[in-house]
Write a protein that holds these residues in place. Structure first.
Motif, mmCIF file in Angstrom:
data_model
loop_
_atom_site.group_PDB
_atom_site.id
_atom_site.type_symbol
_atom_site.label_atom_id
_atom_site.label_comp_id
_atom_site.label_asym_id
_atom_site.label_seq_id
_atom_site.Cartn_x
_atom_site.Cartn_y
_atom_site.Cartn_z
ATOM 1 N N GLN A 4 -11.275 -7.874 6.589
ATOM 2 C CA GLN A 4 -11.755 -9.029 5.825
ATOM 3 C C GLN A 4 -11.927 -8.725 4.335
ATOM 4 N N LEU A 5 -12.673 -7.719 4.011
ATOM 5 C CA LEU A 5 -12.989 -7.427 2.607
ATOM 6 C C LEU A 5 -11.760 -7.030 1.783
ATOM 7 N N PRO A 6 -10.940 -6.081 2.237
ATOM 8 C CA PRO A 6 -9.787 -5.702 1.414
ATOM 9 C C PRO A 6 -8.768 -6.825 1.239
ATOM 10 N N VAL A 7 -8.562 -7.639 2.287
ATOM 11 C CA VAL A 7 -7.619 -8.748 2.154
ATOM 12 C C VAL A 7 -8.136 -9.735 1.109
ATOM 13 N N HIS A 8 -9.421 -9.982 1.135
ATOM 14 C CA HIS A 8 -10.025 -10.893 0.160
ATOM 15 C C HIS A 8 -9.861 -10.345 -1.263
ATOM 16 N N LEU A 9 -10.132 -9.066 -1.445
ATOM 17 C CA LEU A 9 -9.998 -8.469 -2.775
ATOM 18 C C LEU A 9 -8.537 -8.441 -3.230
ATOM 19 N N ALA A 10 -7.622 -8.110 -2.309
ATOM 20 C CA ALA A 10 -6.195 -8.097 -2.661
ATOM 21 C C ALA A 10 -5.716 -9.506 -2.994
ATOM 22 N N ASN A 11 -6.236 -10.489 -2.295
ATOM 23 C CA ASN A 11 -5.904 -11.879 -2.586
ATOM 24 C C ASN A 11 -6.377 -12.256 -3.986
ATOM 25 N N TYR A 12 -7.578 -11.825 -4.339
ATOM 26 C CA TYR A 12 -8.089 -12.044 -5.700
ATOM 27 C C TYR A 12 -7.123 -11.437 -6.726
ATOM 28 N N LYS A 13 -6.666 -10.230 -6.439
ATOM 29 C CA LYS A 13 -5.787 -9.536 -7.365
ATOM 30 C C LYS A 13 -4.442 -10.270 -7.483
ATOM 31 N N GLU A 14 -3.875 -10.706 -6.358
ATOM 32 C CA GLU A 14 -2.592 -11.403 -6.347
ATOM 33 C C GLU A 14 -2.630 -12.709 -7.134
ATOM 34 N N ARG A 15 -3.679 -13.470 -6.951
ATOM 35 C CA ARG A 15 -3.779 -14.789 -7.572
ATOM 36 C C ARG A 15 -4.285 -14.721 -9.014
ATOM 37 N N GLY A 16 -4.596 -13.545 -9.511
ATOM 38 C CA GLY A 16 -5.049 -13.395 -10.885
ATOM 39 C C GLY A 16 -6.516 -13.718 -11.094
ATOM 40 N N VAL A 17 -7.262 -13.826 -10.000
ATOM 41 C CA VAL A 17 -8.680 -14.156 -10.112
ATOM 42 C C VAL A 17 -9.439 -13.019 -10.794
ATOM 43 N N LEU A 18 -9.104 -11.785 -10.453
ATOM 44 C CA LEU A 18 -9.791 -10.644 -11.068
ATOM 45 C C LEU A 18 -9.563 -10.619 -12.576
ATOM 46 N N ARG A 19 -8.350 -10.945 -13.002
ATOM 47 C CA ARG A 19 -8.044 -10.964 -14.424
ATOM 48 C C ARG A 19 -8.852 -12.058 -15.134
ATOM 49 N N ALA A 47 -8.520 -2.126 -3.625
ATOM 50 C CA ALA A 47 -8.170 -1.707 -4.986
ATOM 51 C C ALA A 47 -6.825 -0.987 -5.036
ATOM 52 N N LEU A 48 -6.496 -0.236 -3.986
ATOM 53 C CA LEU A 48 -5.278 0.571 -4.013
ATOM 54 C C LEU A 48 -4.009 -0.189 -3.647
ATOM 55 N N LEU A 49 -4.096 -1.054 -2.650
ATOM 56 C CA LEU A 49 -2.895 -1.715 -2.167
ATOM 57 C C LEU A 49 -2.577 -2.940 -3.016
ATOM 58 N N PRO A 50 -1.284 -3.147 -3.318
ATOM 59 C CA PRO A 50 -0.917 -4.147 -4.312
ATOM 60 C C PRO A 50 -1.040 -5.609 -3.874
ATOM 61 N N ASN A 51 -0.888 -5.882 -2.584
ATOM 62 C CA ASN A 51 -0.975 -7.281 -2.168
ATOM 63 C C ASN A 51 -1.635 -7.394 -0.801
ATOM 64 N N SER A 52 -1.982 -8.628 -0.450
ATOM 65 C CA SER A 52 -2.749 -8.850 0.774
ATOM 66 C C SER A 52 -1.928 -8.583 2.034
ATOM 67 N N ARG A 53 -0.630 -8.763 1.981
ATOM 68 C CA ARG A 53 0.192 -8.488 3.168
ATOM 69 C C ARG A 53 0.200 -6.994 3.501
ATOM 70 N N ARG A 54 0.366 -6.177 2.508
ATOM 71 C CA ARG A 54 0.333 -4.722 2.750
ATOM 72 C C ARG A 54 -1.046 -4.279 3.193
ATOM 73 N N GLN A 55 -2.057 -4.854 2.555
ATOM 74 C CA GLN A 55 -3.413 -4.485 2.919
ATOM 75 C C GLN A 55 -3.717 -4.903 4.344
ATOM 76 N N GLN A 56 -3.294 -6.092 4.727
ATOM 77 C CA GLN A 56 -3.567 -6.561 6.078
ATOM 78 C C GLN A 56 -2.882 -5.672 7.106
ATOM 79 N N GLY A 57 -1.646 -5.273 6.834
ATOM 80 C CA GLY A 57 -0.941 -4.370 7.749
ATOM 81 C C GLY A 57 -1.636 -3.021 7.857
ATOM 82 N N ALA A 58 -1.983 -2.435 6.716
ATOM 83 C CA ALA A 58 -2.660 -1.136 6.724
ATOM 84 C C ALA A 58 -4.037 -1.242 7.368
ATOM 85 N N GLY A 59 -4.761 -2.308 7.054
ATOM 86 C CA GLY A 59 -6.095 -2.496 7.615
ATOM 87 C C GLY A 59 -6.061 -2.672 9.123
#
Length: 167
Positions: free
Chosen positions: A9-24, A94-106
């Motif tokens: 849950q948490l990493p996918v949410h953070l990666a999603n933030y990163k993908e959509r530019g929310v963190l920026r 923080a490490l994985l670039p997008n939510s799909r990769r993070q979801q697979g790894a998670g």
């Protein structure tokens, strides 16, 4: 539950933030990364506590589960375990670039930890190599840490140090 929150849950949410530019956008509005990660940690804490209360309520009423011998110990070990998995989740996010990769790894990490770490089949039915593999997962030590005060066996200092070391 702690592992699913921290590894999925948490990493996918953070990666999603990163993908959509929310963190920026947060950074542009002078909201610090510590504030963002802190707020996600608090949300994870609330979700975990509500989930744990739900699971215990069902266990006590439907399955006649015995109450813990040491409530304070169980709560403290639960919080330490949650901190461990939130730290892993923030790292993955923080490490994985997008939510799909993070979801697979998670999911892979979650399934391996659940099956070998003591939250799935009993450790005794696993082969020796699988037991050794399970012993190096944080979930194995979180399970031990929470079980011991629940069953009245005291505190497992080794498990606590291993979990605290993975923060």
């Amino acid at each position: 539950m702690l592992a699913s929150i921290g590894l999925i849950q948490l990493p996918v949410h953070l990666a999603n933030y990163k993908e959509r530019g929310v963190l920026r956008r947060f950074r542009a509005s002078s909201i610090s990364g510590t504030t963002i990660f802190g707020s996600q940690t608090i949300v994870s804490l609330v979700v975990a506590v509500v989930g744990a209360i739900g699971v215990m309520t069902i266990g006590f009423t439907a399955y006649n589960v015995q109450a813990p011998h040491d409530w304070l110990g169980v709560i403290l070990m639960f919080l330490l375990g949650l901190c461990c998995f939130v730290a892993i989740g923030v790292l993955l996010g923080a490490l994985l670039p997008n939510s799909r990769r993070q979801q697979g790894a998670g999911l892979i990490l979650y399934l391996v930890m659940m099956l070998l770490g003591g939250a799935g089949p009993p450790r005794e039915v696993l082969s020796k190599p699988l037991q050794i593999t399970g012993d190096i997962t944080p979930l194995r030590h979180v399970v031990t840490m929470i079980q011991d005060p629940w069953l009245g066996l005291g505190y497992n200092l080794n498990a606590m140090l291993i979990v605290a070391g993975s923060l």
